[in-house]
Design an enzyme around this catalytic site. Sequence first.
Site, PDB file in Angstrom:
ATOM      1  N   CYS A   1      -0.243   3.907   2.397  1.00 41.06           N
ATOM      2  CA  CYS A   1       0.973   3.265   3.939  1.00 41.06           C
ATOM      3  C   CYS A   1       2.416   3.754   4.239  1.00 41.06           C
ATOM      4  O   CYS A   1       2.775   3.979   5.151  1.00 41.06           O
ATOM      5  CB  CYS A   1      -0.018   1.756   4.231  1.00 41.06           C
ATOM      6  SG  CYS A   1      -0.882   1.652   4.098  1.00 41.06           S
TER       7      CYS A   1
ATOM      8  N   CYS B   1       0.743  -1.154   0.022  1.00 36.73           N
ATOM      9  CA  CYS B   1       0.116  -0.143   0.037  1.00 36.73           C
ATOM     10  C   CYS B   1       0.747   0.954   0.155  1.00 36.73           C
ATOM     11  O   CYS B   1       2.012   1.246   1.044  1.00 36.73           O
ATOM     12  CB  CYS B   1      -0.478   0.030   1.280  1.00 36.73           C
ATOM     13  SG  CYS B   1      -1.883   1.724   1.690  1.00 36.73           S
TER      14      CYS B   1
END
Length: 138
Positions: free
Chosen positions: A67, A64
């Site tokens: 993230c 991600c």
Amino acid sequence: MSKTLLFIIVFVVLLVFYILLSLRRMKNIPLVPSNEKIKILDDRNFKHQIKNGKILVDFWAAWCAPCRAMAPVLNELADTLDGTAVIGKLDVDKNRDTAAAFKIRGIPTMILFKNGREVERFVGVKSKDFLLKKIREA
């Protein structure tokens, strides 16, 4: 072809180009190692780690890009807190039971716990100042 239609086509092409360029930049965000003050959580230790005090848990995954963008912010926040709260990270790919129990649908999701109870939930990339303010308010 009318001028309006030509304008719309040019606008759409430029918008698609900008989106593709942005996605390419996000994919290249490096995976930053966690600060030693950040607790690595898993399905086995999660309940024990959140039961006392304030802890901000980052539900994330290595693939991600947002993230990965949050990692330096959380590292810096961990240094700033000085024991008033703790930062924890839980990899949702490796710890599916806990992620499912908290109904994590999008990442990054950060949940602020106080003495084992969820106080607040944040989805998406947030600034250090925003998170610090929310932790202090809890």
